[in-house]
Design a protein around this motif. Sequence first.
Motif, short mmCIF file in Angstrom:
data_model
loop_
_atom_site.label_atom_id
_atom_site.label_comp_id
_atom_site.label_asym_id
_atom_site.label_seq_id
_atom_site.Cartn_x
_atom_site.Cartn_y
_atom_site.Cartn_z
N GLN D 7 -8.42 -1.56 4.39
CA GLN D 7 -8.36 -0.36 5.20
C GLN D 7 -6.94 -0.23 5.74
OE1 GLN D 7 -11.49 -0.50 8.10
NE2 GLN D 7 -11.59 1.73 8.17
N LEU D 8 -6.28 0.89 5.43
CA LEU D 8 -4.95 1.14 5.98
C LEU D 8 -5.10 2.22 7.03
CD1 LEU D 8 -2.84 1.22 2.70
CD2 LEU D 8 -3.27 -0.71 4.20
N LYS D 9 -4.44 2.02 8.19
CA LYS D 9 -4.59 2.99 9.26
C LYS D 9 -3.22 3.45 9.74
CE LYS D 9 -8.94 1.06 10.92
NZ LYS D 9 -9.63 0.36 12.02
N GLY D 10 -2.92 4.70 9.49
CA GLY D 10 -1.71 5.32 10.04
C GLY D 10 -0.42 4.67 9.62
N ILE D 11 -0.30 4.34 8.33
CA ILE D 11 0.92 3.67 7.85
C ILE D 11 2.06 4.69 7.70
CG2 ILE D 11 1.98 2.46 5.92
CD1 ILE D 11 -0.02 0.65 7.12
N SER D 12 3.22 4.37 8.30
CA SER D 12 4.41 5.19 8.11
C SER D 12 5.58 4.29 7.73
CB SER D 12 4.78 5.92 9.41
OG SER D 12 3.84 6.94 9.66
N LYS D 13 6.45 4.84 6.93
CA LYS D 13 7.62 4.06 6.51
C LYS D 13 8.75 5.00 6.13
CE LYS D 13 10.08 0.62 4.87
NZ LYS D 13 10.65 -0.34 5.81
N ALA D 14 9.91 4.76 6.71
CA ALA D 14 11.09 5.56 6.37
C ALA D 14 12.16 4.66 5.78
CB ALA D 14 11.63 6.27 7.61
N PHE D 15 12.81 5.16 4.74
CA PHE D 15 14.02 4.51 4.24
C PHE D 15 15.19 5.35 4.70
CE2 PHE D 15 10.93 3.28 0.88
CZ PHE D 15 10.98 1.92 1.05
N GLY D 16 15.86 4.92 5.75
CA GLY D 16 16.94 5.75 6.27
C GLY D 16 16.38 7.14 6.54
N ALA D 20 9.20 7.96 3.39
CA ALA D 20 8.46 7.67 2.16
C ALA D 20 6.95 7.71 2.38
CB ALA D 20 8.88 6.31 1.61
N ASN D 21 6.50 7.26 3.55
CA ASN D 21 5.07 7.31 3.87
C ASN D 21 4.91 7.91 5.27
OD1 ASN D 21 3.99 4.17 2.28
ND2 ASN D 21 4.33 6.22 1.47
N LYS D 22 3.96 8.84 5.35
CA LYS D 22 3.74 9.48 6.65
C LYS D 22 2.29 9.33 7.07
CE LYS D 22 6.52 13.07 5.64
NZ LYS D 22 6.75 14.47 5.33
N ASP D 23 2.03 8.48 8.04
CA ASP D 23 0.71 8.40 8.68
C ASP D 23 -0.42 8.34 7.65
OD1 ASP D 23 -1.05 8.26 10.72
OD2 ASP D 23 -1.17 10.44 11.01
N ILE D 24 -0.38 7.33 6.82
CA ILE D 24 -1.36 7.27 5.73
C ILE D 24 -2.53 6.37 6.11
CG2 ILE D 24 -1.71 6.40 3.38
CD1 ILE D 24 0.95 7.48 2.68
N SER D 25 -3.74 6.88 5.87
CA SER D 25 -4.94 6.08 6.10
C SER D 25 -5.78 6.13 4.83
CB SER D 25 -5.74 6.64 7.28
OG SER D 25 -4.95 6.56 8.45
N ILE D 26 -6.43 5.02 4.53
CA ILE D 26 -7.20 4.94 3.30
C ILE D 26 -8.16 3.77 3.45
CG2 ILE D 26 -5.45 3.46 2.25
CD1 ILE D 26 -6.03 4.53 -0.41
N SER D 27 -9.26 3.87 2.76
CA SER D 27 -10.25 2.81 2.84
C SER D 27 -10.80 2.56 1.43
CB SER D 27 -11.37 3.25 3.80
OG SER D 27 -12.47 2.40 3.65
#
Lengths: 308, 335, 364, 513
Positions: D7-16, D20-27
């Motif tokens: 379960q991923l909850k609210g994953i965000s990730k920026a490269f500079g 690349a990922n904005k508030d991703i949730s998945i189960s």
Amino acid sequence: DPAVIFDLGGKFDKSFNEAGYNGAERWAKETGGKYLEIELKSEAQREQALRRFAETGANPIITMGFAMSAPLAEVVGDYPDTTFVTIDGWVQAPNVHVIGFSEQEGSYLVGMLAAQASKTGTVGFIGGMDIPLIRRFACGYAEGAKAVNPDATVIANMTGTTPTAWNDPVKGSELTKAQIAQGADVVYAAAGGTGVGVLQTAADEGILSIGVDSNQNHLHPGKVLTSMLKRVDVAVYEVLKAGDALEPTIQTLGLAEDGVGYALDDNNAALISDEMKASVEDAKAKIIAGDVSVHNYTSDDSCPALSF
Amino acid sequence: MDFLTLVQVLDSTVRLATPLLLACLAGLFSERAGIFDIGLEGKMLMAAFFSAAVAAITGNVWFGLLAGIGSSLALSGLHGAASITFRGNQLISGVAINFLASGLTVLIAQSWFQQGGRTPSLLSGGRFEPIELPFAIGPTEAAETGRRLSDLLSEANVLQQVYSELISGHSIIVYLAGLCVFLTWWVLFRTRFGLRLRAVGENPAAVDTAGISVIRLRFAAIAICGVLCGIAGAYLATGLQAGFVKEMTSGRGYIALAALIFAKWRPVAALWACLLFGLLQAIALRFQNIDLGGFVVPVQFMEALPYILTVVILAGFVGKAIPPKAGGQPYVKER
Amino acid sequence: MDKMPKWADVVLIPVISILLAALISALVILAIGENPVEALNLMVNGALGSTYGWGYTLYYATNFMFTGLAVAVAAHAGLFNIGGEGQAMLGGLGVALFCLYLPLPHWTIALVVAAVGAGLFGAAWAAIPAYLQAKRGSHIVITTIMFNFIAFSVLNYMLVEVLKPQGAMDPASAKFPAATHLPSLHDILAPIGIEFSKSAPANVTLFVALAACVFVWALIWRTPLGYEIRALGKSEPATRYAGISSVRIIMITMLISGALCGLMAINNVMGEAERLVLNATEGAGFIGIAVALMGRNHPVGVFLAAILFGFLYQGGAELALWSSIPTELIVVIQALVILFTGALDNMVRMPIEKLFLAFRKEKA
Amino acid sequence: MTAPAIQLKGISKAFGPVQANKDISISVAPGSIHGIIGENGAGKSTLMSILYGFYKADKGEIWIKGNRTEIPDSQAAIAAGIGMVFQHFKLVENFTVLENIVLGAEDSGMLMPSLSRARKELKALEEEYELYVDPDARIDEIGVGMQQRVEILKALYRKAEILILDEPTGVLTPAEADQLFRILDRLRSEGKTILLITHKMREIMEYTDTVSVMRRGEMTATVKTAETSPEELAELMVGRKVLLQVDKVPAKPGKPILEIQNLSVTDSMGVERVKGIDLQVRAGEILGIAGVAGNGQSELLEVLGGMRADRGRISGSVKLHGSELPMTGAGSDARARRDAHIGHVPEDRQAEGLIMDFHAWENVAFGYHRDPAYNAGLLMDNAALRADTERKMEKFDVRPPLPWLAAKNFSGGNQQKIVVAREIERNPDLLLIGQPTRGVDIGAIEFIHQQIVELRDAGKAILLVSVELEEILSLSDRVAVMFDGKIMGERAADQTDEKELGLMMAGVAGEAA
Ligand SMILES: Nc1ncnc2c1ncn2[C@@H]1O[C@H](COP(=O)(O)OP(=O)(O)OP(=O)(O)O)[C@@H](O)[C@H]1O
Ligand SMILES: Nc1ncnc2c1ncn2[C@@H]1O[C@H](COP(=O)(O)OP(=O)(O)OP(=O)(O)O)[C@@H](O)[C@H]1O
Ligand SMILES: [Mg+2]
Ligand SMILES: [Mg+2]
């Protein structure tokens, strides 16, 4: 104030430059005077140092070593009111005081000592940079050795052909080992900082060595046979003492002037027998009297006692 | 040239090859982990100074050795910070370290000892003394018999000459360096650490995704590199010579790198490469102008020979040397 | 989008790096028991306080412009030329041979001829490492270092065995004929009424160096060759696609780089010493690395960095004359500059990038 | 109901500056195959790398089997039972298979015991899953299919319960891909959970249980596979309805422009990449070359483009307009090809087609920078160059239309437009074009395809290389399939289908058409 320019080896080379430094320090202590100084780091600094000292009014300016000749010749004309002193160099100008030494005479004496101390009949010489001046040392040394023992073998090596040869103890050490392998049991180092390696190795390997310029007997007490003294310290001291009154001339300091000699002190007293001492003193008297003449290599670029 | 002379040249070869070998193995650890290190020279120089300085002050060569290793490690740390942490250019970092060492050693030496950038000459406790192996003809025997060592040696048989001159009579570090060759091989090819080290020099991403820290591994590698360089430098100043003089490494770090390439980053081959370069140096040191039947090889040529040989080796005339794949590039996960 | 504005990259970061290097240098001076403020004072006065000081500062700067440009040109092609020292030595040999053995009636002709000699010899010394890099992939960093050592031996041999006049002691060539002596800044400025120190070595070569800056700028950013050089430096596979021969570009670039290093010799050998001495280059080849790094491989940057290093060199020489700080301090400063502007670049860059990013996010 | 495997909850990730990922949730349910699709650069790999601890998320939580789990590095991911097979394999090329498997999972400080234990265990795994590999072969000596098995074995050796596969079939032949999916099926039946990133709609529809769609760093939808259709997924990916067909009239082939006879290419390592092929391209037609990556198509394109004149060996004859085109020596490099009016859109635009640090206007001259039109005397005519760039940017709708922007600051699709504009606007007699739409969004694909067809209709010859069968089929007039350096067969595009071509791509020779 006067100024002293030390050559690339630096004022603590335990040898030529250090002798000059000692002379200057002695003067400073005795008179409370001050002097400017620089240890050169590169060729290009030579002229800069000369000019800078001359422009700030330093007088006299003492330069150590033959390598200052060319830059000195370059600048002396621009500062006619400054007196320059060259030790070991050669510049002809009205405001240059030239001091040279008869190193061959001092080397002759230590050569005699070497041959007498040697058990193998083979003695070694390790020079610094291969220049006529150093050959003068080698030639006098060989003549002295052969004067005592006509069958003596003299092995002579030079460390190199560039100024780094003055500062290469590793090579000095290796050359000493090579000479020991060839049977030498006394080695004379006329090589500036390189000599430190020669004396060290000689002491390590249990043979005798001969120092140069300054008294180096204390470096390895009981293992340095003697040192060929070149009284650069006295020369510098005298120049500084004369100060502004110095009259530029050409001086050659030999045995007669006490400009060269051999060192005898507590460190090597046990190594030099009375007999050895007597023979050397005898030769010294004869040379001063002109009864014995020691060949000067630079007079004709050749050496009767040694081939290079 | 008689046999004894030959043995002596080889003896000198061993002595001169020792700092090269230690530095070469140092470079091997670093480059196998993917960090190019042209700062071997500087690290050795720094270690040479600090070992001599501390040995001179304390009179104990072992303290000197520790100080040498410590100073070399400090430079390794700097190289690591620049090339691992801050992903800088490894070549530039190496160049800077060489300059830093060359300047700082003289500056500190002058400030501590006022002897023109030198340390005082080391007395016996401050140096690594030669070790006389049992049954070897050495100074002890010479003293006992009251005869000269060179006479004793020249009278001895060939086997005894080789044993006494070539094998016996070196300082502990020379033997240690020999041991290091085997140890390096063993660590690299027989341990987990070695496997990971080699992997990180080839493909750091593989190591990273296998759950191992690339940064820790690389720092470990350059730390070993620092220790070995430290020993190499200490040997120069307290074993080979009796004190520090400026620029005393005189290009040995670069020669070690060349030997490393020649050896294709393999420990045992590194031993042979370093012995070859040691031999060249021994010859150049001992013989001035070498006369080859009328043609005189100038001493300058002999002095340049190790460098010329290096270029020839690099030119690939002895087979192509392929460096570790990830060498020289910082490991970047995120741009 | 770029992570930060260009001015931050070319001005802000180098300036911060320099300040860091200066700060640590000051700490080093403190550590050896001297006063950094006094030292700075001595350096500034000695290097910039008189036309004499300027004369030396500019003289050194001229050397560094040549070597800095050389490193920069090579860097544009992605090559790290550490061989400047050797190339400059050989350039000196070229100058000496041409000046000593060719009949040169006037300094203008001598300057041109000697420049050709210097450039040819310097380029020749870069040619072998270049060829080995281009054709055999031998790492140019190591080969050029080796060629520095070999150059020293070559020069040593030439000076000791060939060029040293009979009877002379030190390994140096004879003095060049008077007709080859270059006018100093004093000679050039006097006719237009500007008093300039007579004894400082800055000479007409300064203008050659400035011309070289312009030449390099035009070459790199205005000619098709420069375009190809930069393309190679950025992407080797792309040059193959575009039909740009990397072998050819590596050779040409290194020949230009070597020639620029060689040209330095008209300043130090012909302009200053007026004879060839053994260690005439005095590490200028290595300083070129620092100069190019600081100057971001741009001629304007190289020019400014060269002046800075000229100042450091002259200031350092003055320090050695008037204080007990050894000139090696300059080597340390140089090392720190290379370290901070080159290797630790990211240490300064990363926080600044973050700052700009945060700032931009705020605005957006 | 059991807890979700992941379960991923609210994953965000920026490269500079790139989010690349904005508030991703998945189960993801245990024992299922969960597909993830999305365009290039949508952020799929980034998300999976975060799950595997390769990147650290800026924000968000990871739950494994109902437990909140911190995954700061891959070690932690492995400990949590996660294994990942990356898009670009993470293998040490000069190590053996065994060493690669053991790396990071050694038993102790000594290497030998670990290796011998791994050897035994590997044997068991091989038999269980029919994943045969030679443990003593070096990675650089085995094919990509085999390398992928090593990656899977690596994960299984570490007892992975959750397996992530990032575009696993991009480099496989259809047969190899089928085998992979059989293995995945078996793993699923054992209760393992599989996350599968792929671009291929067929794989999603056939093998997954659920599917998530990503667009521009966001998770746009998660649906049951059984309840969706390819059309719906495509729309979710791009954000609008898409037309996957290329509009074109039948070709009117003229006289032969390019004639290749018995061409062989050996690379600098001595491996023969192209093995005596014959091909012909006529004026006014598009010849498509299909094949799995690494079967000699790239080398063929490079040889024709003059990029291999100085490497390896080339033999055989290539004629342009009936006269011999030199393969080595003078006139064989890329510059001479341009002079001979051969345009070339390279397969890898970022490494080859563009200098990423150059401005757009500099890139517009790339390869043609010595053209008199761009030069004035000794110097380059930058003003002319910029004017030309502005014109091309407008015609090809490059966004943003700023000649001063560095190439790296354009998106992949716009970078490709710059390259295509440069090459097509020279009006070449022959256009070599490799992977024209790799990493390009659907809108730009339509535009680029249209430009290629226009060039064909202007009577030019076009040689197209693509690994996308769909693209080959819709764009080409004739299709040749390459396998192992040889041409397996040629078909008219309207008389074949993916199935037949797929067989040929796997090395099954087709009958002569
Ligand atoms: N290491 C990185 N550093 C900086 N930016 C990155 C990095 N990796 C990816 N990106 C950027 O993040 C975005 C998402 O990339 P990611 O690789 O996750 O996409 P993807 O969906 O896997 O695409 P593809 O289908 O091409 O594999 C892209 O814009 C990409 O350029
Ligand atoms: N490595 C990178 N460094 C800096 N910026 C990047 C990088 N990769 C991508 N970007 C930026 O991220 C944005 C998205 O890039 P990406 O290649 O993923 O676009 P895309 O969504 O695939 O678009 P297109 O459909 O046009 O290919 C671009 O505008 C680009 O400027
Ligand atoms: Mg991806
Ligand atoms: Mg894209």
